[in-house]
Motif scaffolding. Structure first.
Motif, PDB file in Angstrom:
ATOM      1  N   ARG A  10       0.841  -1.191   0.000  1.00 43.32           N
ATOM      2  CA  ARG A  10       0.000   0.000   0.000  1.00 43.32           C
ATOM      3  C   ARG A  10       0.878   1.243   0.000  1.00 43.32           C
ATOM      4  O   ARG A  10       2.034   1.213   0.436  1.00 43.32           O
ATOM      5  CB  ARG A  10      -0.948   0.002   1.194  1.00 43.32           C
ATOM      6  CG  ARG A  10      -0.287  -0.141   2.547  1.00 43.32           C
ATOM      7  CD  ARG A  10      -1.305  -0.183   3.673  1.00 43.32           C
ATOM      8  NE  ARG A  10      -0.666  -0.392   4.971  1.00 43.32           N
ATOM      9  CZ  ARG A  10      -0.100   0.566   5.690  1.00 43.32           C
ATOM     10  NH1 ARG A  10      -0.088   1.815   5.228  1.00 43.32           N
ATOM     11  NH2 ARG A  10       0.456   0.300   6.853  1.00 43.32           N
ATOM     12  N   ALA A  11       0.322   2.303  -0.517  1.00 49.29           N
ATOM     13  CA  ALA A  11       1.061   3.559  -0.606  1.00 49.29           C
ATOM     14  C   ALA A  11       1.098   4.242   0.752  1.00 49.29           C
ATOM     15  O   ALA A  11       0.055   4.555   1.335  1.00 49.29           O
ATOM     16  CB  ALA A  11       0.410   4.468  -1.641  1.00 49.29           C
ATOM     17  N   GLY A  12       2.316   4.448   1.291  1.00 47.08           N
ATOM     18  CA  GLY A  12       2.479   5.169   2.537  1.00 47.08           C
ATOM     19  C   GLY A  12       2.714   6.647   2.278  1.00 47.08           C
ATOM     20  O   GLY A  12       2.598   7.123   1.145  1.00 47.08           O
ATOM     21  N   ASP A  13       3.064   7.378   3.325  1.00 47.10           N
ATOM     22  CA  ASP A  13       3.289   8.817   3.179  1.00 47.10           C
ATOM     23  C   ASP A  13       4.507   9.121   2.298  1.00 47.10           C
ATOM     24  O   ASP A  13       4.489  10.072   1.514  1.00 47.10           O
ATOM     25  CB  ASP A  13       3.490   9.462   4.552  1.00 47.10           C
ATOM     26  CG  ASP A  13       2.227   9.400   5.412  1.00 47.10           C
ATOM     27  OD1 ASP A  13       1.120   9.312   4.824  1.00 47.10           O
ATOM     28  OD2 ASP A  13       2.345   9.430   6.654  1.00 47.10           O
ATOM     29  N   GLN A  14       5.552   8.308   2.435  1.00 44.96           N
ATOM     30  CA  GLN A  14       6.783   8.564   1.710  1.00 44.96           C
ATOM     31  C   GLN A  14       7.094   7.507   0.654  1.00 44.96           C
ATOM     32  O   GLN A  14       7.742   7.800  -0.346  1.00 44.96           O
ATOM     33  CB  GLN A  14       7.960   8.638   2.696  1.00 44.96           C
ATOM     34  CG  GLN A  14       7.819   9.721   3.753  1.00 44.96           C
ATOM     35  CD  GLN A  14       7.910  11.118   3.158  1.00 44.96           C
ATOM     36  OE1 GLN A  14       8.611  11.335   2.179  1.00 44.96           O
ATOM     37  NE2 GLN A  14       7.191  12.066   3.748  1.00 44.96           N
ATOM     38  N   HIS A  15       6.630   6.296   0.864  1.00 49.89           N
ATOM     39  CA  HIS A  15       6.988   5.213  -0.041  1.00 49.89           C
ATOM     40  C   HIS A  15       5.985   4.082   0.107  1.00 49.89           C
ATOM     41  O   HIS A  15       5.084   4.120   0.950  1.00 49.89           O
ATOM     42  CB  HIS A  15       8.404   4.714   0.269  1.00 49.89           C
ATOM     43  CG  HIS A  15       8.626   4.434   1.728  1.00 49.89           C
ATOM     44  ND1 HIS A  15       8.128   3.318   2.367  1.00 49.89           N
ATOM     45  CD2 HIS A  15       9.273   5.151   2.685  1.00 49.89           C
ATOM     46  CE1 HIS A  15       8.459   3.348   3.640  1.00 49.89           C
ATOM     47  NE2 HIS A  15       9.151   4.446   3.864  1.00 49.89           N
TER      48      HIS A  15
END
Length: 335
Positions: free
Chosen positions: A87-92
């Motif tokens: 899943r897409a996190g805040d940074q990566h």
């Protein structure tokens, strides 16, 4: 189109699949056109390339929504290969193998795809914080619930594919250990990893493992992220959001050096008729790696989907394969 088996012959798909990722993620954002991508999916299905490979990460979510528009009309003709666990996190991008997350993600994917069942549900990455047996057991429960038909692993051991780390997942020994552990919980029907003329490493360890157990192999990036088509030129610039802008094989120097691979594929193509392309020879090489291998080239235009599907008719000779094997190794690798 020739049919190939996924998972000990229980499931059959067209010999060449369709990778949907370029339609909404990883490559040049300016090229994304929903209607043209829809046409590519329809063309693939028309020609027998019925394995449609997507993931909730792609977009995120927009890839599944786009594919759902086609499946609403042609679900019975398609073999849906979806992914979960990244899943897409805040940074990566981050791995998430928690059972609760997997269950919620599966339900959301079914809604976006407008279907009641996923034919092949793949673990996109192993979560280092969750035992693989726990993750795989939760996915097996989805099969028991009738939401999924078969399970697979994706991108394990992949080199520099979109979303992959610079190290970590590239160790095929770790991959096989994960596969063996998962196999004790529920059958592995397919493994997806990068395999192409310029990234043949999967053929050394993963393919023998799959062949010995009747496990299908989905070859990701069989056209080298577009390079093996021969349509990219050295020094070509990439948009900042295109993963190739940061890929060491797509520097001007590496692309110039790797033209030798394209030239070799073109020589082979020339012996198979005026209409055969370097891309089709590259896909035919992947098909020749074993009867359980299904290349999944990405395509976001109908003409590319048609060209890729036609590669199923190209039969390489022993001489062709020897010539390709003698081509120089690709230049450009992660540190």
């Amino acid at each position: 189109m020739e049919r190939r088996s996924i998972g000990a012959g229980a499931l059959a798909v067209g010999a060449v699949g369709l990778g949907c990722m370029p339609m909404s993620w990883a490559y040049a954002p300016s090229r994304r056109r929903g209607q043209e991508s829809l046409a590519a999916v329809h063309t693939a299905l028309d020609l027998g390339s019925n394995l449609l490979d997507t993931a909730d990460l792609y977009g995120p979510f927009t890839n599944e929504l786009l594919l759902g528009r086609v499946l609403a009309e042609r679900r019975s003709e398609a073999f849906v290969s979806a992914k979960v666990g990244l899943r897409a996190g805040d940074q990566h991008v981050v791995a998430d193998g928690r059972p609760g997350y997997l269950r919620r993600a599966c339900d959301a994917t079914l809604r976006r795809l407008r279907t009641d069942v996923i034919d092949l549900y793949q673990l996109h990455r192993v979560d280092p914080d969750v035992p693989v047996e726990e993750t795989w057991g939760a996915m097996a429960e989805l099969v028991g619930a009738g939401k999924v038909r078969a399970l697979g692993f994706c991108a394990l051991g992949a080199g520099a594919g979109p979303g992959a780390g610079r190290r970590g997942d590239r160790a095929y020994g770790t991959t096989v250990r994960h596969l063996e552990r998962a196999q004790q919980v529920f059958p592995v029907s397919a493994v997806q990893a990068e395999l192409s003329v310029w990234s043949p490493e999967a053929a050394w360890q993963l393919l023998p493992w799959c062949a010995a157990r009747g496990v299908g192999f989905l070859a990701a990036m069989p056209l080298g992220s577009g390079f093996l088509t021969g349509t990219l030129t050295p020094g070509e610039g990439f948009e900042s959001q295109d993963v190739r802008a940061r890929h060491p094989r797509f520097t001007a120097h590496a692309m110039a050096s790797n033209q030798a691979l394209v030239a070799g594929l073109r020589r082979v193509a020339g012996r198979h008729g005026p209409g055969v392309t370097a891309a089709q020879v590259a896909l035919a090489w992947v098909l020749a790696q074993g009867p359980q291998v299904v290349p999944v080239p990405g395509a976001d235009r109908a003409r590319w989907a048609a060209e890729n599907a036609a590669a199923a008719e190209v039969r390489l000779t022993a001489g062709d394969l020897s010539e390709i094997a003698a081509l120089p190794a690709a230049v450009g690798a992660w540190d």
